[in-house]
Write a protein that holds these residues in place. Structure first.
Motif, PDB file in Angstrom:
ATOM      1  N   GLY A   1     -43.325 -15.774 -11.758  1.00  0.00           N
ATOM      2  CA  GLY A   1     -42.391 -14.656 -11.885  1.00  0.00           C
ATOM      3  C   GLY A   1     -41.555 -14.840 -13.141  1.00  0.00           C
ATOM      4  N   HIS A   2     -40.224 -14.869 -12.976  1.00  0.00           N
ATOM      5  CA  HIS A   2     -39.327 -15.105 -14.116  1.00  0.00           C
ATOM      6  C   HIS A   2     -39.066 -16.589 -14.332  1.00  0.00           C
ATOM      7  CE1 HIS A   2     -38.280 -10.889 -14.711  1.00  0.00           C
ATOM      8  NE2 HIS A   2     -38.180 -10.772 -13.392  1.00  0.00           N
ATOM      9  N   TRP A   3     -39.459 -17.436 -13.373  1.00  0.00           N
ATOM     10  CA  TRP A   3     -39.206 -18.880 -13.468  1.00  0.00           C
ATOM     11  C   TRP A   3     -40.251 -19.562 -14.342  1.00  0.00           C
ATOM     12  CZ3 TRP A   3     -34.601 -19.930 -12.154  1.00  0.00           C
ATOM     13  CH2 TRP A   3     -33.994 -19.457 -11.002  1.00  0.00           C
ATOM     14  N   ARG A  26     -36.379 -22.844 -15.137  1.00  0.00           N
ATOM     15  CA  ARG A  26     -35.459 -22.040 -15.943  1.00  0.00           C
ATOM     16  C   ARG A  26     -35.907 -20.583 -15.866  1.00  0.00           C
ATOM     17  NH1 ARG A  26     -35.861 -24.008 -21.256  1.00  0.00           N
ATOM     18  NH2 ARG A  26     -34.328 -25.584 -20.731  1.00  0.00           N
ATOM     19  N   CYS A  27     -34.937 -19.701 -15.629  1.00  0.00           N
ATOM     20  CA  CYS A  27     -35.217 -18.271 -15.567  1.00  0.00           C
ATOM     21  C   CYS A  27     -35.328 -17.713 -16.990  1.00  0.00           C
ATOM     22  CB  CYS A  27     -34.101 -17.561 -14.796  1.00  0.00           C
ATOM     23  SG  CYS A  27     -34.450 -15.823 -14.465  1.00  0.00           S
ATOM     24  N   ASP A  28     -35.871 -16.515 -17.131  1.00  0.00           N
ATOM     25  CA  ASP A  28     -35.984 -15.882 -18.444  1.00  0.00           C
ATOM     26  C   ASP A  28     -34.626 -15.669 -19.094  1.00  0.00           C
ATOM     27  OD1 ASP A  28     -38.721 -15.794 -18.223  1.00  0.00           O
ATOM     28  OD2 ASP A  28     -38.789 -13.721 -17.514  1.00  0.00           O
ATOM     29  N   CYS A  29     -33.565 -15.496 -18.275  1.00  0.00           N
ATOM     30  CA  CYS A  29     -32.225 -15.265 -18.825  1.00  0.00           C
ATOM     31  C   CYS A  29     -31.548 -16.568 -19.240  1.00  0.00           C
ATOM     32  CB  CYS A  29     -31.355 -14.529 -17.810  1.00  0.00           C
ATOM     33  SG  CYS A  29     -30.969 -15.474 -16.330  1.00  0.00           S
ATOM     34  N   GLY A  30     -32.138 -17.726 -18.902  1.00  0.00           N
ATOM     35  CA  GLY A  30     -31.603 -19.009 -19.330  1.00  0.00           C
ATOM     36  C   GLY A  30     -31.005 -19.848 -18.218  1.00  0.00           C
ATOM     37  N   LYS A  31     -30.826 -19.289 -17.020  1.00  0.00           N
ATOM     38  CA  LYS A  31     -30.251 -20.060 -15.919  1.00  0.00           C
ATOM     39  C   LYS A  31     -31.262 -21.076 -15.423  1.00  0.00           C
ATOM     40  CE  LYS A  31     -27.097 -16.516 -14.384  1.00  0.00           C
ATOM     41  NZ  LYS A  31     -26.667 -15.644 -13.301  1.00  0.00           N
ATOM     42  N   GLU A  32     -30.779 -22.272 -15.118  1.00  0.00           N
ATOM     43  CA  GLU A  32     -31.645 -23.338 -14.617  1.00  0.00           C
ATOM     44  C   GLU A  32     -31.329 -23.613 -13.165  1.00  0.00           C
ATOM     45  OE1 GLU A  32     -31.480 -26.812 -17.033  1.00  0.00           O
ATOM     46  OE2 GLU A  32     -32.099 -25.752 -18.838  1.00  0.00           O
ATOM     47  N   GLY A  33     -32.312 -24.115 -12.450  1.00  0.00           N
ATOM     48  CA  GLY A  33     -32.115 -24.444 -11.053  1.00  0.00           C
ATOM     49  C   GLY A  33     -33.250 -25.291 -10.524  1.00  0.00           C
ATOM     50  N   GLY A  77     -37.127 -15.156  -9.446  1.00  0.00           N
ATOM     51  CA  GLY A  77     -36.143 -15.244 -10.511  1.00  0.00           C
ATOM     52  C   GLY A  77     -34.769 -15.494  -9.933  1.00  0.00           C
ATOM     53  N   CYS A  78     -33.782 -15.664 -10.810  1.00  0.00           N
ATOM     54  CA  CYS A  78     -32.414 -15.901 -10.351  1.00  0.00           C
ATOM     55  C   CYS A  78     -31.851 -14.620  -9.731  1.00  0.00           C
ATOM     56  CB  CYS A  78     -31.550 -16.388 -11.507  1.00  0.00           C
ATOM     57  SG  CYS A  78     -31.281 -15.169 -12.793  1.00  0.00           S
ATOM     58  N   LYS A  79     -30.690 -14.738  -9.110  1.00  0.00           N
ATOM     59  CA  LYS A  79     -30.113 -13.590  -8.406  1.00  0.00           C
ATOM     60  C   LYS A  79     -29.839 -12.420  -9.341  1.00  0.00           C
ATOM     61  CE  LYS A  79     -27.920 -15.961  -4.576  1.00  0.00           C
ATOM     62  NZ  LYS A  79     -26.648 -16.264  -3.900  1.00  0.00           N
ATOM     63  N   SER A  80     -29.302 -12.695 -10.508  1.00  0.00           N
ATOM     64  CA  SER A  80     -28.953 -11.595 -11.413  1.00  0.00           C
ATOM     65  C   SER A  80     -30.199 -10.890 -11.953  1.00  0.00           C
ATOM     66  CB  SER A  80     -28.086 -12.094 -12.563  1.00  0.00           C
ATOM     67  OG  SER A  80     -28.756 -13.084 -13.303  1.00  0.00           O
TER      68      SER A  80
END
Length: 88
Positions: A13-15, A34-41, A55-58
């Protein structure tokens, strides 16, 4: 050997997997992403493989907002009440 493995750079997906060193908690395997927007998890590898996280919540909220248009999804379920005038 288990098939639950991934390589750095794999996309789900976005990850994107940025560290494939497995972190094992309570019998589940987690990897750093890391998500496409730059958030890591840290996400469960099983959830990534089976598409339960994309992907991340946002980013998920943003993609849902562009896909579902108000009135389109439930248009066939809308009912209108029509009053009929009876002649007496």
């Amino acid at each position: 050997m288990k098939r639950n493995s991934c390589n750095i750079g794999d996309k789900f997906g976005h990850w994107e997997v940025i560290d494939n060193t497995p972190i094992i908690k309570s019998g589940c395997t987690y990897v750093t992403v890391r998500c496409d927007c730059g958030k890591e998890g840290i996400r469960s590898l099983s959830d990534l493989i089976h598409g339960r996280t994309k992907g991340c919540k946002s980013c998920s909220a943003r993609s849902r907002g562009t896909q579902v248009k108000i009135g389109k999804k439930h248009k066939k379920h809308q009912k209108t009440r029509v009053k009929t005038l009876s002649k007496t």
